[in-house]
Design a protein around this motif. Structure first.
Motif, PDB file in Angstrom:
ATOM      1  N   THR A 142      -5.654   3.289  13.234  1.00  0.00           N
ATOM      2  CA  THR A 142      -5.850   2.164  12.320  1.00  0.00           C
ATOM      3  C   THR A 142      -4.759   2.186  11.264  1.00  0.00           C
ATOM      4  OG1 THR A 142      -8.254   2.222  12.615  1.00  0.00           O
ATOM      5  CG2 THR A 142      -7.417   1.122  10.645  1.00  0.00           C
ATOM      6  N   SER A 143      -4.050   1.073  11.141  1.00  0.00           N
ATOM      7  CA  SER A 143      -2.959   1.009  10.173  1.00  0.00           C
ATOM      8  C   SER A 143      -3.274  -0.011   9.087  1.00  0.00           C
ATOM      9  CB  SER A 143      -1.639   0.642  10.859  1.00  0.00           C
ATOM     10  OG  SER A 143      -1.714  -0.639  11.450  1.00  0.00           O
ATOM     11  N   VAL A 144      -2.775   0.271   7.875  1.00  0.00           N
ATOM     12  CA  VAL A 144      -2.958  -0.630   6.739  1.00  0.00           C
ATOM     13  C   VAL A 144      -1.635  -0.735   6.002  1.00  0.00           C
ATOM     14  CG1 VAL A 144      -5.406  -0.053   6.491  1.00  0.00           C
ATOM     15  CG2 VAL A 144      -3.700   1.225   5.181  1.00  0.00           C
ATOM     16  N   PHE A 145      -1.459  -1.853   5.299  1.00  0.00           N
ATOM     17  CA  PHE A 145      -0.208  -2.088   4.567  1.00  0.00           C
ATOM     18  C   PHE A 145      -0.465  -3.117   3.476  1.00  0.00           C
ATOM     19  CE2 PHE A 145       3.663  -4.396   3.620  1.00  0.00           C
ATOM     20  CZ  PHE A 145       4.660  -3.431   3.625  1.00  0.00           C
ATOM     21  N   ALA A 146       0.188  -2.932   2.341  1.00  0.00           N
ATOM     22  CA  ALA A 146       0.125  -3.962   1.299  1.00  0.00           C
ATOM     23  C   ALA A 146       1.317  -3.826   0.358  1.00  0.00           C
ATOM     24  CB  ALA A 146      -1.180  -3.869   0.505  1.00  0.00           C
ATOM     25  N   LEU A 147       1.866  -4.960   0.003  1.00  0.00           N
ATOM     26  CA  LEU A 147       2.892  -5.071  -1.036  1.00  0.00           C
ATOM     27  C   LEU A 147       2.376  -6.069  -2.049  1.00  0.00           C
ATOM     28  CD1 LEU A 147       5.799  -4.695  -2.219  1.00  0.00           C
ATOM     29  CD2 LEU A 147       6.463  -6.650  -0.781  1.00  0.00           C
ATOM     30  N   ALA A 148       2.374  -5.679  -3.331  1.00  0.00           N
ATOM     31  CA  ALA A 148       1.838  -6.568  -4.363  1.00  0.00           C
ATOM     32  C   ALA A 148       2.787  -6.624  -5.543  1.00  0.00           C
ATOM     33  CB  ALA A 148       0.466  -6.092  -4.821  1.00  0.00           C
ATOM     34  N   ARG A 149       2.868  -7.807  -6.146  1.00  0.00           N
ATOM     35  CA  ARG A 149       3.600  -7.998  -7.403  1.00  0.00           C
ATOM     36  C   ARG A 149       2.627  -7.712  -8.549  1.00  0.00           C
ATOM     37  NH1 ARG A 149       7.810 -11.409  -9.447  1.00  0.00           N
ATOM     38  NH2 ARG A 149       8.040 -10.795 -11.656  1.00  0.00           N
ATOM     39  N   LEU A 150       3.068  -6.927  -9.514  1.00  0.00           N
ATOM     40  CA  LEU A 150       2.230  -6.552 -10.639  1.00  0.00           C
ATOM     41  C   LEU A 150       2.684  -7.265 -11.898  1.00  0.00           C
ATOM     42  CD1 LEU A 150       2.170  -2.676 -10.002  1.00  0.00           C
ATOM     43  CD2 LEU A 150       0.704  -4.442  -8.989  1.00  0.00           C
ATOM     44  N   GLY A 151       1.710  -7.705 -12.685  1.00  0.00           N
ATOM     45  CA  GLY A 151       2.043  -8.411 -13.914  1.00  0.00           C
ATOM     46  C   GLY A 151       0.926  -8.272 -14.922  1.00  0.00           C
ATOM     47  N   ASP A 152       0.679  -9.349 -15.680  1.00  0.00           N
ATOM     48  CA  ASP A 152      -0.353  -9.314 -16.705  1.00  0.00           C
ATOM     49  C   ASP A 152      -1.757  -9.422 -16.130  1.00  0.00           C
ATOM     50  OD1 ASP A 152       1.586  -9.100 -18.652  1.00  0.00           O
ATOM     51  OD2 ASP A 152       1.725 -11.267 -18.961  1.00  0.00           O
ATOM     52  N   GLY A 153      -1.897 -10.099 -15.005  1.00  0.00           N
ATOM     53  CA  GLY A 153      -3.203 -10.263 -14.393  1.00  0.00           C
ATOM     54  C   GLY A 153      -3.425  -9.274 -13.259  1.00  0.00           C
ATOM     55  N   ARG A 156      -0.885  -9.310  -7.274  1.00  0.00           N
ATOM     56  CA  ARG A 156      -0.770 -10.460  -6.391  1.00  0.00           C
ATOM     57  C   ARG A 156      -0.148 -10.016  -5.069  1.00  0.00           C
ATOM     58  NH1 ARG A 156       2.329 -13.314  -9.302  1.00  0.00           N
ATOM     59  NH2 ARG A 156       4.275 -13.287  -8.119  1.00  0.00           N
ATOM     60  N   LEU A 157      -0.953 -10.032  -4.012  1.00  0.00           N
ATOM     61  CA  LEU A 157      -0.471  -9.587  -2.706  1.00  0.00           C
ATOM     62  C   LEU A 157       0.633 -10.501  -2.185  1.00  0.00           C
ATOM     63  CD1 LEU A 157      -3.706  -8.537  -0.767  1.00  0.00           C
ATOM     64  CD2 LEU A 157      -1.934  -7.046  -1.679  1.00  0.00           C
ATOM     65  N   GLU A 158       1.696  -9.894  -1.700  1.00  0.00           N
ATOM     66  CA  GLU A 158       2.791 -10.653  -1.080  1.00  0.00           C
ATOM     67  C   GLU A 158       2.861 -10.416   0.417  1.00  0.00           C
ATOM     68  OE1 GLU A 158       6.501 -10.087  -3.100  1.00  0.00           O
ATOM     69  OE2 GLU A 158       5.807 -11.213  -4.852  1.00  0.00           O
ATOM     70  N   ILE A 337      -3.306   0.152  -4.777  1.00  0.00           N
ATOM     71  CA  ILE A 337      -2.459  -0.716  -5.601  1.00  0.00           C
ATOM     72  C   ILE A 337      -3.059  -0.884  -6.988  1.00  0.00           C
ATOM     73  CG2 ILE A 337      -1.792  -3.144  -5.902  1.00  0.00           C
ATOM     74  CD1 ILE A 337      -1.081  -3.153  -2.917  1.00  0.00           C
ATOM     75  N   ARG A 338      -4.383  -1.084  -7.054  1.00  0.00           N
ATOM     76  CA  ARG A 338      -5.023  -1.230  -8.362  1.00  0.00           C
ATOM     77  C   ARG A 338      -4.890   0.054  -9.184  1.00  0.00           C
ATOM     78  NH1 ARG A 338      -8.957  -4.679  -5.353  1.00  0.00           N
ATOM     79  NH2 ARG A 338     -10.025  -2.762  -4.682  1.00  0.00           N
ATOM     80  N   ALA A 339      -4.996   1.207  -8.522  1.00  0.00           N
ATOM     81  CA  ALA A 339      -4.854   2.475  -9.241  1.00  0.00           C
ATOM     82  C   ALA A 339      -3.444   2.634  -9.800  1.00  0.00           C
ATOM     83  CB  ALA A 339      -5.194   3.643  -8.314  1.00  0.00           C
ATOM     84  N   MET A 340      -2.441   2.317  -8.992  1.00  0.00           N
ATOM     85  CA  MET A 340      -1.065   2.401  -9.483  1.00  0.00           C
ATOM     86  C   MET A 340      -0.836   1.402 -10.620  1.00  0.00           C
ATOM     87  SD  MET A 340       0.973   4.716  -8.405  1.00  0.00           S
ATOM     88  CE  MET A 340       1.591   5.732  -7.061  1.00  0.00           C
ATOM     89  N   ASP A 341      -1.454   0.240 -10.528  1.00  0.00           N
ATOM     90  CA  ASP A 341      -1.293  -0.752 -11.589  1.00  0.00           C
ATOM     91  C   ASP A 341      -1.951  -0.267 -12.880  1.00  0.00           C
ATOM     92  OD1 ASP A 341      -0.381  -3.191 -12.612  1.00  0.00           O
ATOM     93  OD2 ASP A 341      -2.292  -4.187 -12.208  1.00  0.00           O
ATOM     94  N   GLY A 395      15.346  -3.869 -10.322  1.00  0.00           N
ATOM     95  CA  GLY A 395      16.441  -3.950 -11.275  1.00  0.00           C
ATOM     96  C   GLY A 395      16.263  -5.047 -12.297  1.00  0.00           C
ATOM     97  N   ASN A 396      15.531  -6.115 -11.928  1.00  0.00           N
ATOM     98  CA  ASN A 396      15.296  -7.218 -12.864  1.00  0.00           C
ATOM     99  C   ASN A 396      14.091  -6.982 -13.772  1.00  0.00           C
ATOM    100  OD1 ASN A 396      13.110  -7.604 -11.165  1.00  0.00           O
ATOM    101  ND2 ASN A 396      13.805  -9.569 -10.343  1.00  0.00           N
ATOM    102  N   GLY A 397      13.490  -5.782 -13.668  1.00  0.00           N
ATOM    103  CA  GLY A 397      12.353  -5.437 -14.521  1.00  0.00           C
ATOM    104  C   GLY A 397      11.000  -5.726 -13.921  1.00  0.00           C
ATOM    105  N   ALA A 398      10.936  -6.454 -12.795  1.00  0.00           N
ATOM    106  CA  ALA A 398       9.653  -6.796 -12.177  1.00  0.00           C
ATOM    107  C   ALA A 398       9.017  -5.555 -11.549  1.00  0.00           C
ATOM    108  CB  ALA A 398       9.850  -7.877 -11.123  1.00  0.00           C
ATOM    109  N   TRP A 399       7.684  -5.519 -11.606  1.00  0.00           N
ATOM    110  CA  TRP A 399       6.932  -4.383 -11.073  1.00  0.00           C
ATOM    111  C   TRP A 399       6.234  -4.750  -9.770  1.00  0.00           C
ATOM    112  CZ3 TRP A 399       6.881   0.586 -12.805  1.00  0.00           C
ATOM    113  CH2 TRP A 399       7.391   0.834 -14.074  1.00  0.00           C
ATOM    114  N   TYR A 400       6.192  -3.759  -8.869  1.00  0.00           N
ATOM    115  CA  TYR A 400       5.526  -3.926  -7.572  1.00  0.00           C
ATOM    116  C   TYR A 400       4.795  -2.634  -7.227  1.00  0.00           C
ATOM    117  CZ  TYR A 400       8.710  -7.898  -6.876  1.00  0.00           C
ATOM    118  OH  TYR A 400       9.405  -9.076  -7.017  1.00  0.00           O
ATOM    119  N   ALA A 401       3.849  -2.754  -6.309  1.00  0.00           N
ATOM    120  CA  ALA A 401       3.236  -1.581  -5.687  1.00  0.00           C
ATOM    121  C   ALA A 401       3.262  -1.791  -4.179  1.00  0.00           C
ATOM    122  CB  ALA A 401       1.810  -1.377  -6.167  1.00  0.00           C
ATOM    123  N   LEU A 402       3.590  -0.741  -3.469  1.00  0.00           N
ATOM    124  CA  LEU A 402       3.670  -0.807  -2.011  1.00  0.00           C
ATOM    125  C   LEU A 402       2.925   0.396  -1.447  1.00  0.00           C
ATOM    126  CD1 LEU A 402       6.802  -1.588   0.128  1.00  0.00           C
ATOM    127  CD2 LEU A 402       5.309   0.282   0.757  1.00  0.00           C
TER     128      LEU A 402
END
Length: 432
Positions: A142-153, A156-158, A337-341, A395-402
């Protein structure tokens, strides 16, 4: 490879650089020979390494590498990371293996640490994140994967696959312990410089397992060892110093909600080893038949009182998964992802500077920092379980979790394939 990683002692770079470099190169060549089926295992590796990785286990790993990459042909590159440590690249007929190499700074400078950090098979690489996810889905289990953009709220899964599916996560559970430590520091209950005094309680393998009663260790040191080299002795010291109930209370706070009650009671590393290994797993069978209240009493009585010597010395050495569906720590990609955020949001708090440094000491993969300004990381593995979770700042300052993981109750995970895909995912996810 899954050896006992140890930190080299601090020595004068000017006095040691030249002889250390020559010795590291020599030991790296010896590793190549051993991976190819020749060489003197006992002369190359220190006793501590040979205990953690018996020759039979090393040979099995070498065979897996040859099956995936062909024959090893030599040392492709060496980059010093300390007086007696380096990142090395070993060339194979069909690709390259990345590894961290650490030598004993004293005596004959045998190898005390060799940790594979991913392979790069030759051939066409995935060109899109969709292709990465497809290749991940093609692996056994069983495989799982998620990439999310992190911000004020909320994150957001991408890109996602089975993002709400809890799987066994191995040592990634240590993120929750770290979060409780951060919370307690921010609340003024503790400081990073506070010390824990060992009381003589049994500890799982790690840097503190053989330390005498009365040894004092700073919380900062324990946290760094727990996260950067996944030291199980540091983990259990922190868990029981902070309190099992306190760590459990952090599960919903950091967002470990998909895994839910499966992580309660929150197990220590030594407890899991005992439950899985003692009497062929009989201790674990008894535990699983109980309700939560009875399980707590069982952990604080029969499990605690079972001697470490009752755990088979070859536990996990045969590469076969062991009750990963029942006795583990569980989380979904969204949970991780929520834990890293949560941790990211607390990097601006009173505990933030040290938290940032602890999470980023080990970036997980050699090329992780190539396209990212900041890389925080925690992985987890045992036979049949492999997860990697990254906190990333572009590099542009945006945060993500993968994050991604594979569970296979029938066989071990193809680590080389998985880490290769994660390397590619890190590259493709970086904003250009």
């Amino acid at each position: 490879m899954v050896p006992m990683m140890m930190l080299a002692a601090i020595m004068s770079p000017s006095a040691q650089a030249q002889p250390a470099a020559a010795t590291i190169e020599s030991r790296a060549r010896e590793v190549v020979a051993l991976l190819g089926g020749t060489g003197d295992y006992d002369a190359t590796f220190a006793p501590s390494f040979r205990t953690a990785v018996p020759r039979a286990r090393f040979d099995a790993i070498a065979a897996q590498l040859q099956q995936a990459l062909g024959k090893p042909t030599g040392v492709a590159a060496i980059e010093a990371t300390g007086p007696w440590a380096a990142q090395i690249r070993i060339a194979y007929d069909g690709g390259t293996l990345n590894a961290d190499l650490t030598l004993d700074p004293g005596g004959s400078h045998q190898i005390i640490g060799l940790l594979a950090k991913g392979a790069e098979p030759r051939g066409p690489a995935a060109q899109t994140l969709d292709a990465v996810v497809e290749q991940l889905a093609a692996q056994n289990g069983t495989s799982v994967f998620a990439l999310a953009r992190l911000g004020d709220g909320s994150p957001r899964l991408e890109k996602a696959r089975n993002a709400t599916t809890p799987i066994a996560i191995g040592s990634a559970f240590k993120l929750v312990i770290l979060a409780e430590l951060v919370r307690s520091i921010e609340a003024g209950e503790r400081k990073w410089s506070d010390v824990v005094t060992l009381d003589g309680s049994a500890l799982p393998g790690g840097g503190y397992a053989q330390q005498p009663k009365g040894t004092q260790i700073a919380l900062r040191e324990l946290a760094e060892r727990m996260i950067s080299v996944s030291d199980n002795s540091a983990t259990d010291i922190l868990l029981f110093h902070l309190g099992r109930a306190k760590v459990e209370a952090m599960l919903p706070v950091v967002g470990f909600t998909d895994g839910g009650v499966r992580n309660v009671p929150f197990l220590g590393a030594l407890e899991v080893f005992k439950l899985k290994g003692v009497d062929g797993g009989a201790l674990g069978t008894r535990y699983l038949a109980m309700d939560a209240k009875a399980r707590r009493a069982f952990l604080d009585g029969p499990v605690r009182d079972t001697p470490i010597a009752a755990i088979p010395r070859d536990l996990f050495q045969n590469g076969k998964p062991l009750r990963i569906v029942e006795l583990e720590w569980f989380a979904s990609p969204n949970d991780l992802i929520r834990a890293m955020d949560w941790l990211r949001r607390h990097m601006d708090g009173t505990a933030g500077a040290e938290l940032r440094a602890i999470l980023s000491k080990n970036p997980g993969l050699p090329d992780a920092t190539k396209h990212w300004r900041y890389v925080g990381y925690k992985g987890g593995s045992e036979p049949g379980v492999l997860t990697m979770t990254f906190l990333l700042q572009a590099g542009n300052g945006a945060w993500y979790a993968l994050t991604a993981g594979i569970n296979d109750p029938a066989r071990d995970v193809d680590t080389l394939k998985f880490t290769g895909l994660m390397n590619r995912a890190l590259d493709l996810a970086a904003p250009r």
